[in-house]
Design a protein around this motif. Structure first.
Motif, PDB file in Angstrom:
ATOM      1  N   TYR A 116       0.820  -1.201   0.000  1.00 23.11           N
ATOM      2  CA  TYR A 116       0.000   0.000   0.000  1.00 23.11           C
ATOM      3  C   TYR A 116       0.862   1.263   0.000  1.00 23.11           C
ATOM      4  N   ALA A 117       0.345   2.283  -0.701  1.00 23.20           N
ATOM      5  CA  ALA A 117       1.059   3.563  -0.788  1.00 23.20           C
ATOM      6  C   ALA A 117       0.055   4.684  -0.561  1.00 23.20           C
ATOM      7  N   ASN A 118       0.549   5.917  -0.464  1.00 24.15           N
ATOM      8  CA  ASN A 118      -0.325   7.067  -0.268  1.00 24.15           C
ATOM      9  C   ASN A 118      -0.731   7.714  -1.586  1.00 24.15           C
ATOM     10  N   THR A 119       0.031   7.444  -2.665  1.00 27.19           N
ATOM     11  CA  THR A 119      -0.288   7.983  -3.982  1.00 27.19           C
ATOM     12  C   THR A 119      -0.111   6.895  -5.031  1.00 27.19           C
ATOM     13  N   VAL A 120      -1.121   6.717  -5.884  1.00 24.68           N
ATOM     14  CA  VAL A 120      -1.044   5.736  -6.963  1.00 24.68           C
ATOM     15  C   VAL A 120      -1.631   6.367  -8.223  1.00 24.68           C
ATOM     16  N   ASP A 139      -2.995  13.831 -17.337  1.00 21.84           N
ATOM     17  CA  ASP A 139      -2.110  12.929 -18.065  1.00 21.84           C
ATOM     18  C   ASP A 139      -2.264  11.484 -17.602  1.00 21.84           C
ATOM     19  N   ASP A 140      -3.140  11.259 -16.618  1.00 22.35           N
ATOM     20  CA  ASP A 140      -3.320   9.928 -16.061  1.00 22.35           C
ATOM     21  C   ASP A 140      -4.722   9.400 -16.334  1.00 22.35           C
ATOM     22  N   LEU A 141      -4.816   8.086 -16.475  1.00 29.20           N
ATOM     23  CA  LEU A 141      -6.116   7.450 -16.590  1.00 29.20           C
ATOM     24  C   LEU A 141      -6.834   7.542 -15.250  1.00 29.20           C
ATOM     25  N   ILE A 142      -6.079   7.354 -14.173  1.00 27.23           N
ATOM     26  CA  ILE A 142      -6.602   7.483 -12.820  1.00 27.23           C
ATOM     27  C   ILE A 142      -5.489   7.916 -11.892  1.00 27.23           C
ATOM     28  N   THR A 143      -5.805   8.764 -10.949  1.00 23.91           N
ATOM     29  CA  THR A 143      -4.883   9.128  -9.884  1.00 23.91           C
ATOM     30  C   THR A 143      -5.637   9.052  -8.561  1.00 23.91           C
ATOM     31  N   ALA A 144      -4.954   8.653  -7.515  1.00 21.73           N
ATOM     32  CA  ALA A 144      -5.543   8.610  -6.178  1.00 21.73           C
ATOM     33  C   ALA A 144      -4.476   9.013  -5.179  1.00 21.73           C
ATOM     34  N   ASN A 145      -4.868   9.857  -4.256  1.00 22.67           N
ATOM     35  CA  ASN A 145      -3.914  10.370  -3.273  1.00 22.67           C
ATOM     36  C   ASN A 145      -4.552  10.417  -1.897  1.00 22.67           C
ATOM     37  N   SER A 146      -3.816   9.944  -0.897  1.00 23.17           N
ATOM     38  CA  SER A 146      -4.279   9.984   0.481  1.00 23.17           C
ATOM     39  C   SER A 146      -3.306  10.799   1.320  1.00 23.17           C
ATOM     40  N   PRO A 147      -3.717  11.979   1.803  1.00 21.05           N
ATOM     41  CA  PRO A 147      -2.843  12.770   2.669  1.00 21.05           C
ATOM     42  C   PRO A 147      -2.704  12.159   4.065  1.00 21.05           C
ATOM     43  N   ASP A 148      -3.525  11.161   4.345  1.00 25.53           N
ATOM     44  CA  ASP A 148      -3.505  10.488   5.641  1.00 25.53           C
ATOM     45  C   ASP A 148      -2.551   9.298   5.560  1.00 25.53           C
ATOM     46  N   LYS A 149      -1.469   9.317   6.303  1.00 26.44           N
ATOM     47  CA  LYS A 149      -0.476   8.248   6.235  1.00 26.44           C
ATOM     48  C   LYS A 149      -1.008   6.919   6.753  1.00 26.44           C
ATOM     49  N   MET A 192      -3.978   5.770   5.851  1.00 28.34           N
ATOM     50  CA  MET A 192      -4.868   5.233   4.827  1.00 28.34           C
ATOM     51  C   MET A 192      -4.023   4.794   3.640  1.00 28.34           C
ATOM     52  N   GLY A 193      -3.997   3.500   3.361  1.00 27.11           N
ATOM     53  CA  GLY A 193      -3.170   2.973   2.282  1.00 27.11           C
ATOM     54  C   GLY A 193      -3.977   2.705   1.026  1.00 27.11           C
ATOM     55  N   LEU A 194      -3.321   2.869  -0.129  1.00 28.09           N
ATOM     56  CA  LEU A 194      -3.943   2.638  -1.423  1.00 28.09           C
ATOM     57  C   LEU A 194      -3.165   1.561  -2.161  1.00 28.09           C
ATOM     58  N   ASN A 195      -3.884   0.606  -2.713  1.00 31.89           N
ATOM     59  CA  ASN A 195      -3.282  -0.491  -3.469  1.00 31.89           C
ATOM     60  C   ASN A 195      -3.941  -0.544  -4.837  1.00 31.89           C
ATOM     61  N   LEU A 205      -8.797  -0.520  -7.323  1.00 29.63           N
ATOM     62  CA  LEU A 205      -8.189   0.301  -6.276  1.00 29.63           C
ATOM     63  C   LEU A 205      -8.745  -0.127  -4.931  1.00 29.63           C
ATOM     64  N   ASN A 206      -7.848  -0.541  -4.024  1.00 28.85           N
ATOM     65  CA  ASN A 206      -8.228  -0.918  -2.664  1.00 28.85           C
ATOM     66  C   ASN A 206      -7.718   0.149  -1.701  1.00 28.85           C
ATOM     67  N   ALA A 207      -8.593   0.614  -0.837  1.00 27.19           N
ATOM     68  CA  ALA A 207      -8.217   1.603   0.181  1.00 27.19           C
ATOM     69  C   ALA A 207      -8.544   1.037   1.546  1.00 27.19           C
ATOM     70  N   LYS A 208      -7.561   1.039   2.454  1.00 30.47           N
ATOM     71  CA  LYS A 208      -7.840   0.520   3.791  1.00 30.47           C
ATOM     72  C   LYS A 208      -6.916   1.153   4.817  1.00 30.47           C
ATOM     73  N   ARG A 209      -7.337   1.088   6.065  1.00 31.19           N
ATOM     74  CA  ARG A 209      -6.513   1.584   7.157  1.00 31.19           C
ATOM     75  C   ARG A 209      -5.312   0.669   7.342  1.00 31.19           C
ATOM     76  N   ILE A 210      -4.112   1.246   7.435  1.00 35.65           N
ATOM     77  CA  ILE A 210      -2.901   0.440   7.587  1.00 35.65           C
ATOM     78  C   ILE A 210      -2.194   0.740   8.902  1.00 35.65           C
ATOM     79  N   GLY A 211      -2.853   1.502   9.765  1.00 39.03           N
ATOM     80  CA  GLY A 211      -2.291   1.810  11.075  1.00 39.03           C
ATOM     81  C   GLY A 211      -3.367   1.694  12.127  1.00 39.03           C
ATOM     82  N   LYS A 212      -3.004   1.947  13.375  1.00 39.58           N
ATOM     83  CA  LYS A 212      -3.932   1.831  14.481  1.00 39.58           C
ATOM     84  C   LYS A 212      -4.473   3.182  14.941  1.00 39.58           C
ATOM     85  N   LYS A 213      -4.308   4.187  14.099  1.00 40.70           N
ATOM     86  CA  LYS A 213      -4.805   5.520  14.439  1.00 40.70           C
ATOM     87  C   LYS A 213      -6.324   5.493  14.585  1.00 40.70           C
TER      88      LYS A 213
END
Length: 310
Positions: A104-108, A138-148, A150-153, A167-175
């Motif tokens: 998972y990343a914050n920008t895909v 310039d992209d077919l799709i972009t996704a960005n999460s400013p919340d560290k 929240m992970g994007l796959n 696109l999968n989005a899920k919590r990756i921390g215990k915040k």
């Protein structure tokens, strides 16, 4: 009078279940009980049979309480206890999720190419806040999460001129889930889309009025959605909404031709600017003659579904 009592019992029950689930007091699997919705028809039949009988009010209240007790038992004891994520489990297990945040990343993003005439987009997410846009880029799709936390796959595949994106989005921390920052997504408007949105107790909003799509499928529960659509870009754009205890608001241009079929239970519907609005069916003027049109089907329970025109 007894009808108001039984309706009140249902609304109090649904409200308490959602509140206790959101406060993590219980884990209630709403989707486990959805397949038993025909039981509501049986309850309605019982209510009609005992109507105007001296013992009628007691039978009505008693039968509804028995059904609600059974619903509570099924919802709490079902194997998949986290109902917001249970409908996505089968999907996310196959998407290179190795049990940690490595996948998972914050920008895909996926670069756009001129030969991508059509694309299928599947979004899987749990609790969160998501904003969808349809601006040229310039992209077919972009996704960005400013919340560290929240992970994007992103998983992609393409055959010829058709691109498939998951696109999968899920919590990756215990915040704590409080104050979750908005995940921003943008879809390329110069592509014809087939969209499937699967998410749980989330808030989803945005402006996709520049987007052309063949199908928009929304599967959610206990959520809030507000989307601005444009005029349909092709002969028939289908929108399917299957949800429970949610608020759905679609903003659609006044000139757009729309037909809505709905079979939702204990729900409130409001359709602005429709010429026909009978039980289970609403239609705008000259729908049959329109070259391009929206066909909307809504199913679920305890929803508020609104269409406004701009």
């Amino acid at each position: 009078m007894e009808n108001k009592i039984t309706s009140g019992i249902w609304f109090v029950f649904i409200g308490l279940i959602l509140l206790l689930h959101n406060l993590h007091v219980i884990d209630f699997n709403l989707w486990a009980v959805f397949k038993y919705w025909p039981l509501l028809i049986i309850i309605v039949g019982i209510n009609l049979m005992v109507q105007k009988r001296t013992y009628g009010p007691y039978v009505k209240i008693g039968s509804n309480l028995v059904l609600l007790a059974w619903v509570l038992y099924v919802g709490i004891t079902s194997k998949s206890s986290s109902w917001q994520e249970s409908i996505f489990t089968q999907r996310t297990e196959n998407y290179n999720d190795e049990g940690d945040s490595a996948a998972y990343a914050n920008t895909v993003s996926v670069p756009f190419e001129e030969n991508y005439k059509e694309a299928k987009f599947e979004f899987n997410g749990g609790a969160g806040t998501f904003d969808f846009q349809s601006n040229p880029s310039d992209d077919l799709i972009t996704a960005n999460s400013p919340d560290k936390y929240m992970g994007l796959n992103l998983v992609t595949d393409h055959v010829g001129d058709k691109h498939t994106i998951t696109l999968n989005a899920k919590r990756i921390g215990k915040k704590s889930k409080k104050n979750i920052e908005t995940v921003n997504l943008n879809l390329q408007p110069n592509t014809l889309w087939d969209i499937e949105l699967n998410y749980g107790a989330a808030t989803l909003s945005g402006d996709i009025s520049h987007l052309g799509f063949k199908k928009l499928e929304i599967n959610t529960g206990a959520s809030t959605m507000e989307l601005k659509l444009g005029t349909p870009k092709i002969a028939l754009s289908k929108i399917t909404i299957e949800t429970g205890a949610s608020t759905i608001h679609l903003k659609i241009p006044k000139e757009a031709a729309i037909m809505v079929t709905h079979s939702s239970v204990l729900s409130s519907n409001s359709f602005e600017g429709f010429e026909t609005n009978s039980k289970g069916l609403a239609m705008t003027k000259d729908y049959d003659k329109a070259a391009n049109k929206y066909e909307i089907n809504v199913e679920g329970a305890a929803n508020t579904f609104t269409i406004s025109r701009y």
